[in-house]
Scaffold this motif. Structure first.
Motif, short mmCIF file in Angstrom:
data_model
loop_
_atom_site.label_atom_id
_atom_site.label_comp_id
_atom_site.label_asym_id
_atom_site.label_seq_id
_atom_site.Cartn_x
_atom_site.Cartn_y
_atom_site.Cartn_z
N GLY A 181 0.76 -1.59 0.12
CA GLY A 181 -0.23 0.55 -0.24
C GLY A 181 0.71 1.20 0.13
O GLY A 181 0.76 2.10 -0.47
N GLU A 182 1.40 1.01 0.89
CA GLU A 182 2.64 2.18 0.80
C GLU A 182 3.63 2.40 -0.34
O GLU A 182 3.66 3.47 -1.12
N MET A 183 3.38 1.48 -1.21
CA MET A 183 4.47 1.45 -2.47
C MET A 183 3.14 2.15 -3.53
O MET A 183 3.20 3.29 -4.50
N TRP A 187 1.87 5.63 -5.84
CA TRP A 187 2.29 5.60 -7.51
C TRP A 187 0.70 6.81 -7.55
O TRP A 187 0.75 7.33 -9.03
N GLU A 188 -0.33 6.53 -7.60
CA GLU A 188 -0.98 7.26 -6.66
C GLU A 188 -0.98 8.68 -6.94
O GLU A 188 -1.84 9.60 -7.38
N ALA A 189 0.27 9.54 -5.72
CA ALA A 189 0.15 10.44 -6.08
C ALA A 189 1.35 11.24 -7.67
O ALA A 189 0.73 12.26 -7.30
N ARG A 190 1.77 10.03 -8.17
CA ARG A 190 2.22 10.92 -9.03
C ARG A 190 1.44 10.83 -10.35
O ARG A 190 1.60 11.71 -11.09
N ALA A 191 0.56 9.45 -9.99
CA ALA A 191 -1.07 9.84 -11.20
C ALA A 191 -1.57 11.27 -10.72
O ALA A 191 -2.03 11.66 -11.90
N ALA A 192 -1.70 11.26 -9.39
CA ALA A 192 -2.10 13.17 -9.36
C ALA A 192 -1.19 14.01 -9.64
O ALA A 192 -2.75 14.85 -10.47
N ALA A 193 -0.16 14.16 -9.94
CA ALA A 193 0.41 15.65 -10.62
C ALA A 193 0.21 15.27 -11.12
O ALA A 193 0.75 16.47 -12.48
N SER A 194 0.22 14.08 -12.83
CA SER A 194 0.80 14.24 -14.47
C SER A 194 -0.94 14.75 -14.77
O SER A 194 -0.32 15.50 -15.89
N GLY A 195 -1.89 15.23 -14.33
CA GLY A 195 -2.86 15.68 -14.25
C GLY A 195 -4.35 14.73 -15.29
O GLY A 195 -5.10 15.45 -15.40
N GLY A 196 -2.93 13.90 -15.67
CA GLY A 196 -3.83 12.89 -16.86
C GLY A 196 -4.08 11.27 -15.80
O GLY A 196 -4.87 10.43 -16.43
N GLY A 197 -4.10 11.27 -14.91
CA GLY A 197 -4.51 9.85 -14.03
C GLY A 197 -3.51 9.07 -14.30
O GLY A 197 -3.78 7.49 -14.29
N GLN A 206 12.33 -2.57 -10.22
CA GLN A 206 13.43 -2.24 -8.88
C GLN A 206 12.36 -1.96 -7.57
O GLN A 206 12.61 -1.75 -6.59
N GLN A 207 11.13 -1.19 -7.97
CA GLN A 207 10.31 -1.11 -7.30
C GLN A 207 9.79 -2.43 -5.82
O GLN A 207 9.75 -2.26 -4.58
N PHE A 208 9.68 -3.10 -6.99
CA PHE A 208 9.71 -4.46 -6.52
C PHE A 208 10.40 -5.18 -5.52
O PHE A 208 10.86 -5.90 -4.69
N VAL A 209 11.74 -4.97 -6.32
CA VAL A 209 12.91 -5.77 -5.03
C VAL A 209 13.10 -4.43 -3.58
O VAL A 209 13.10 -5.11 -2.81
N GLU A 210 13.13 -2.92 -3.58
CA GLU A 210 12.44 -2.36 -2.58
C GLU A 210 10.88 -3.09 -1.71
O GLU A 210 11.43 -3.54 -0.44
N LEU A 211 10.03 -3.70 -2.14
CA LEU A 211 8.95 -3.63 -1.01
C LEU A 211 9.52 -4.91 -1.31
O LEU A 211 8.99 -5.20 0.44
N ASP A 214 11.23 -5.06 1.28
CA ASP A 214 11.02 -4.32 3.32
C ASP A 214 9.74 -5.00 3.61
O ASP A 214 9.90 -5.51 4.73
N VAL A 215 9.03 -5.41 2.73
CA VAL A 215 8.29 -7.10 3.32
C VAL A 215 9.11 -8.15 4.62
O VAL A 215 8.46 -8.55 5.28
#
Length: 527
Positions: A181-183, A187-197, A206-211, A214-215
């Protein structure tokens, strides 16, 4: 001076004997034995590439890998063998499904018959043991369940197993979902900032490696997860060292020389050991007061270890070094393999939108929308998701080869195998065998797992992603639960597709992963 002459002569004679003995031993191992072994296999109709003094077929294999390193596959093609195993593809074409090659001066027999494979992996007598991994892989994984053998393996398995029972793992589902959920919120914040969702992730792998790091840090080390992340950083570098040296011919004693690589490996090993020992000591000290080791993987293992050593049975328990090695094993295996399973699942769902939609509908039906808590029992109802994950493992399993070494002269499926021969099981090739999986073996068809793993192919042991037999992966339920929890969190919030610039070039870096990363485009869903 005259009196010393006989003594000097005796010393020289002794040195000459030692030298002659060493040369004879080397000649036996490097010349005579390879000749004798190759001849014995030829008499049984088994041939292969010619043995080359000392290096075997290593240089030949490396040259073929280098020649295909820049090859790129079509986005819908899953024929990765020519890229990741070009030497095996060439040798199978020349010598048949069973052939003899040479890893340095050690004979390696390719075994693809599933009944023979089952005989190897199901053996309980120790006849087929783990191969010597070498110092760099040992530094990464330790001599835990992956590399231990015999009584040591059985003792470790008894102690580690309670931490991986399904009822214990289900309790970790919430942690898995929270980390995912944190990851996703990023992504949600990035989509909202893009203006187009729409959010762009340059490398979801790499995101999954970090996720997954973390798990495993939270589920393995609980409140000490920050220290656990330090282990992750050190192990990533140890992985790079292992990858860069994996095809080198091993020279006894070379690992003790003060080379740059050896010195760095020892430094990293010291950091990993020191960090893990501090976590373990702290947990043991706390347990003396509370009688509770904790409900994370480490705590459950320490509790089982304490019980095993109770009543004067210290020999049944694991030592501090063995506990540290098991921590190394489940920490690396727990994040690396799962991160790549998720990466390839996103690739396949991103290139097969019809299956992505089927899974989203199943997730919303069985698990509810965003905000509905996830439970282990709910995740086990996701039949379509399970099918997709198994099909992902079939086509893009993290491990493309399983190796076992014959510990004595033996017979396997009518073939006489000399002691010391490594039996190589090319799982990536076997998962694409049309005689076993059908004419559509090269296609993404999750439906083949509709009736379970055992009925997906013509042989019940055809699926080898987690191996089979007593040494099958102890963490497979953990990996599947984590992968399901992560996909649920993603599918609830996003539609996704593979970015146009993605280069489909799977590569092996100990585990199978996209050579150039996996860029994806994520479109935020209306809730």
């Amino acid at each position: 001076m005259v009196a010393m002459a006989p003594a000097a002569g005796l010393v020289l004679a002794s040195l000459a004997v030692v030298l002659a003995t060493s040369l004879w031993t080397a000649a036996v191992h490097l010349v005579w034995r390879p000749y004798a072994v190759a001849r014995a296999f030829r008499r049984q109709g088994i041939r292969g590439p010619a043995y080359r003094f000392f290096v075997g077929n290593n240089e030949e294999a490396m040259a073929m890998r280098a020649a295909t390193a820049d090859d790129v596959l079509d986005l819908r093609s899953h024929d990765i063998i020519a890229r990741v195993m070009p030497h095996y593809k060439a040798w199978v074409a020349s010598y048949g499904k069973m052939f003899l090659s040479w890893s340095g001066y050690t004979p390696a027999l390719c075994v693809r018959d599933l009944d023979m494979v089952k005989q190897i992996l199901s053996n309980r007598t120790g006849l087929y043991g783990k191969t010597n991994p070498g110092p760099n892989l040992l530094a990464l994984l330790g001599k835990g369940l992956v590399f231990s053998d015999g009584d040591d393996w059985a003792r470790h398995r008894r102690i580690v197993h309670p931490a991986f029972t399904m009822d214990k793992l289900k309790m970790m589902t919430r942690t898995m979902a929270e980390c995912a959920g944190e990851m996703v919120r990023q992504w949600e914040a990035r989509a909202a900032a893009s203006g187009g969702g729409v959010a762009r992730v340059d490398d979801v792998g790499q995101q999954f490696v970090e996720l997954t790091a973390d798990v495993i840090s939270h589920t393995a080390f609980g409140s000490s997860y920050r220290e656990g992340k330090e282990v992750f950083v050190a192990q990533r570098e140890l992985q790079y060292i292992a990858v860069s040296t994996i095809n080198n011919v091993r020279v006894p004693g070379l690992e003790y020389l003060p080379t740059k690589t050896n010195l760095r490996r020892r430094q990293l090993m010291g950091k990993v050991r020191g960090t893990l020992m501090a976590i373990i000591r702290e947990r043991q000290a706390a347990a003396k007061e509370s009688k509770d080791y904790g409900n994370d993987l480490l705590g459950l293992m320490l509790e089982a270890n304490a019980s095993a050593g109770a009543g004067g049975q210290k020999a049944a328990a694991m030592s501090m070094d063995e506990i540290i090695d098991e921590c190394k094993t489940f920490f690396f295996a727990g994040h690396d393999t799962t991160s790549h399973l998720l990466t390839w699942a996103i690739f396949l769902l991103g290139t097969h939108p019809e299956w992505q939609q089927k899974l989203r509908e199943e997730v919303l039906r069985e698990c509810g929308s965003t905000g509905t808590p996830l439970h282990g029992d709910t995740l086990n109802k996701l039949k379509l998701t399970t099918m997709v994950l198994y099909e992902t493992l079939r086509l893009y399993g993290a491990v493309i080869m399983i190796a076992r070494q014959a510990m004595a002269d033996t017979e396997l499926g009518g073939v006489e195998i000399p002691k010391g021969t490594i039996t190589m099981i090319p799982t990536a090739m076997m998962h694409r065998d049309e005689e076993v999986w059908g004419a559509d073996a090269g296609e993404f068809k999750p439906d083949r797992f509709r009736n379970g793993v055992g009925r997906a192919a013509k042989h019940p042991s055809a699926m080898l992603a987690f191996a089979v037999g007593p040494r099958s992966c102890i963490g497979q339920d953990f990996a599947m639960l984590e992968a399901k929890a992560t996909l649920v969190v993603i599918l609830r919030r996003f539609e996704f597709e593979v970015a146009p610039e993605y280069v489909h070039a799977p590569a092996e870096f100990l585990t199978l992963q996209p050579k150039c990363g996996l860029p994806v485009l994520l479109k935020l869903l209306d809730q």
